[in-house]
Design an enzyme around this catalytic site. Structure first.
Site, PDB file in Angstrom:
ATOM      1  N   ASP A   1       0.736  -0.836   0.207  1.00  0.00           N
ATOM      2  CA  ASP A   1      -0.017   0.081   0.154  1.00  0.00           C
ATOM      3  C   ASP A   1       1.039   1.207  -0.257  1.00  0.00           C
ATOM      4  O   ASP A   1       1.525   1.324   0.613  1.00  0.00           O
ATOM      5  CB  ASP A   1      -0.870   0.185   0.841  1.00  0.00           C
ATOM      6  CG  ASP A   1      -1.915   1.395   0.892  1.00  0.00           C
ATOM      7  OD1 ASP A   1      -1.896   1.977   0.539  1.00  0.00           O
ATOM      8  OD2 ASP A   1      -3.122   1.062   2.334  1.00  0.00           O
TER       9      ASP A   1
ATOM     10  N   ASP B   1      -3.025   7.756  -2.901  1.00  0.00           N
ATOM     11  CA  ASP B   1      -2.723   6.302  -2.175  1.00  0.00           C
ATOM     12  C   ASP B   1      -3.615   5.006  -3.359  1.00  0.00           C
ATOM     13  O   ASP B   1      -4.515   5.163  -4.085  1.00  0.00           O
ATOM     14  CB  ASP B   1      -3.553   6.758  -0.999  1.00  0.00           C
ATOM     15  CG  ASP B   1      -4.106   5.928  -0.578  1.00  0.00           C
ATOM     16  OD1 ASP B   1      -3.556   4.503   0.077  1.00  0.00           O
ATOM     17  OD2 ASP B   1      -5.170   5.071   0.327  1.00  0.00           O
TER      18      ASP B   1
ATOM     19  N   HIS C   1     -11.488   5.754   1.574  1.00  0.00           N
ATOM     20  CA  HIS C   1     -11.515   6.772   2.231  1.00  0.00           C
ATOM     21  C   HIS C   1     -11.705   8.331   1.968  1.00  0.00           C
ATOM     22  O   HIS C   1     -11.237   7.996   0.142  1.00  0.00           O
ATOM     23  CB  HIS C   1     -10.671   7.122   3.354  1.00  0.00           C
ATOM     24  CG  HIS C   1      -9.448   6.410   3.136  1.00  0.00           C
ATOM     25  ND1 HIS C   1      -8.519   7.438   2.561  1.00  0.00           N
ATOM     26  CD2 HIS C   1      -8.448   5.520   2.924  1.00  0.00           C
ATOM     27  CE1 HIS C   1      -7.807   6.788   1.530  1.00  0.00           C
ATOM     28  NE2 HIS C   1      -7.787   5.511   2.239  1.00  0.00           N
TER      29      HIS C   1
ATOM     30  N   HIS D   1      -6.639  10.094   5.774  1.00  0.00           N
ATOM     31  CA  HIS D   1      -7.627   9.462   5.694  1.00  0.00           C
ATOM     32  C   HIS D   1      -8.979  10.362   6.119  1.00  0.00           C
ATOM     33  O   HIS D   1      -8.959  11.271   7.045  1.00  0.00           O
ATOM     34  CB  HIS D   1      -7.594   8.164   6.986  1.00  0.00           C
ATOM     35  CG  HIS D   1      -7.550   6.918   5.877  1.00  0.00           C
ATOM     36  ND1 HIS D   1      -7.631   5.888   6.896  1.00  0.00           N
ATOM     37  CD2 HIS D   1      -6.547   6.624   5.739  1.00  0.00           C
ATOM     38  CE1 HIS D   1      -7.737   4.585   6.060  1.00  0.00           C
ATOM     39  NE2 HIS D   1      -6.549   5.595   5.329  1.00  0.00           N
TER      40      HIS D   1
ATOM     41  N   GLU E   1     -10.502   1.007  -1.173  1.00  0.00           N
ATOM     42  CA  GLU E   1      -9.848   0.069  -1.262  1.00  0.00           C
ATOM     43  C   GLU E   1     -10.473  -2.162  -0.509  1.00  0.00           C
ATOM     44  O   GLU E   1     -10.522  -1.350   0.574  1.00  0.00           O
ATOM     45  CB  GLU E   1      -8.893   0.016  -0.369  1.00  0.00           C
ATOM     46  CG  GLU E   1      -9.005   0.938   0.834  1.00  0.00           C
ATOM     47  CD  GLU E   1      -7.442   1.333   1.924  1.00  0.00           C
ATOM     48  OE1 GLU E   1      -6.666   0.675   1.679  1.00  0.00           O
ATOM     49  OE2 GLU E   1      -7.373   2.840   1.932  1.00  0.00           O
TER      50      GLU E   1
ATOM     51  N   GLU F   1      -6.368  -0.923  -4.673  1.00  0.00           N
ATOM     52  CA  GLU F   1      -6.201   0.538  -4.635  1.00  0.00           C
ATOM     53  C   GLU F   1      -6.359   0.932  -5.252  1.00  0.00           C
ATOM     54  O   GLU F   1      -5.116   1.092  -6.020  1.00  0.00           O
ATOM     55  CB  GLU F   1      -6.003   0.904  -2.816  1.00  0.00           C
ATOM     56  CG  GLU F   1      -6.718   2.362  -2.692  1.00  0.00           C
ATOM     57  CD  GLU F   1      -5.798   2.105  -0.938  1.00  0.00           C
ATOM     58  OE1 GLU F   1      -4.212   1.830  -0.817  1.00  0.00           O
ATOM     59  OE2 GLU F   1      -6.259   3.872  -0.389  1.00  0.00           O
TER      60      GLU F   1
HETATM   61 CO    CO Z   1      -6.178   3.921   1.341  1.00  0.00          CO
END
Ligand code: CO
Length: 295
Positions: A91, A102, A161, A169, A194, A281
């Site tokens: 991640d 992200d 998020h 977040h 995600e 994600e």
């Molecule tokens: Co994330």
């Protein structure tokens, strides 16, 4: 009003650029994750490539193996290796002036192709549900359905998020299961979706090890060692950082800063029944009739 429009444009442009960098890093790192490679080597490769390509890591490279789902990053001088059979989640995040992209991929070093596919299919179907005015509950519903249809469970206490400058977040929370507590997506919102799929019961809890922190409050401290750490982490603002990025970060001092409410810790989260976990994600920009995938 033009100023506001320009500002939104600028945020989107930086998100797209950070996303392009992550695309390239993902492509480069995929073949490097293999048995007998050090976890630390991969984390440092990812973080250094993000810097070389013109961004900064938005958070430490998370490497979660097997039943670990999130918040693992190697420690300083970490000597752990990937092993044959591991299911590895990377991640990774990049930011430009605080504007974050992200993304996460799962790399299967064993025989868990279906588990990896479940998270990937869930992500793809979830992105198809994104448009201005869509309800986040519809996203959670398709994620849960895709994962269950393949015989696995979604992890219910890890979520997608929103992304805001220096906030990895932000609202809205995007659940990975069906709920009737959704919120409406708005045009221009930047969100990370995600899904996590597991062979376990579908829940994670803290397993003790902690290597990631962020500053959550500014408050005077008395000890010199505390002051030195806070001075060193000031540049990360409200973004998470790794203990290994610091010159000196004794656990006793880090724990004190957490107790004083100045730092937040992110303990490693693992599936409670030791189920294997996969993750996928993307960061997307909500558009009038769909979604622009930036990662
Ligand atoms: Co994330």
């Amino acid at each position: 009003m033009d100023g506001v429009v320009d500002e939104v444009e600028e945020v989107h442009e930086k998100t797209i650029k950070a996303g392009e960098i992550l695309k390239q890093v993902k492509e480069e790192v995929r073949s490097l994750v293999k048995p007998n490679t050090k976890l630390l080597e991969i984390a440092e490769f990812v973080e250094n490539r993000i810097r070389e390509l013109g961004a900064e890591p938005a958070f430490p490279c998370n490497i979660s193996i097997n039943s670990d789902a999130a918040h693992f990053t190697p420690k300083k001088d970490d000597d752990r290796f990937f092993k044959e059979g591991d299911i590895v989640k990377l991640d990774i995040g990049a930011h430009i002036d605080g504007i974050i992209a992200d993304t996460a991929i799962t790399i299967d070093l064993g025989d868990n192709g279906d588990l990896v596919l479940a998270a990937e299919k869930a992500l793809e179907s979830a992105i198809n549900e994104v448009y201005a005015g869509a309800d986040t509950s519809a996203i959670g519903e398709v994620i849960e359905k895709e994962i269950r249809d393949m015989g696995f469970k979604p992890v219910i206490n890890l979520t997608g998020h929103g992304l805001l400058p220096y906030l990895a977040h932000a609202p809205p929370t995007i659940l990975n299961y069906r709920t009737n507590r959704g919120v409406k997506l708005e045009e221009g919102m930047i969100i990370a979706i995600e899904p996590f799929a597991t062979t376990g019961v579908g829940k994670v809890s803290e397993r003790g090890e902690t290597e990631i922190y962020s500053v959550v409050a500014k408050r005077p401290v008395r000890m010199k060692q505390e002051r030195e750490i806070l001075k060193e982490v000031k540049k990360y603002k409200t973004l998470p950082f790794a203990k290994r990025w610091l010159k000196k970060a004794p656990n006793i001092i880090m724990n004190k800063l957490v107790r004083e409410g100045i730092l937040r810790s992110y303990p490693v989260l693992a599936e409670i029944e030791k189920g294997l976990v996969s993750q996928a994600e993307h960061t997307v920009i909500v558009e009038e009739n769909g979604a622009k995938i930036v990662t």
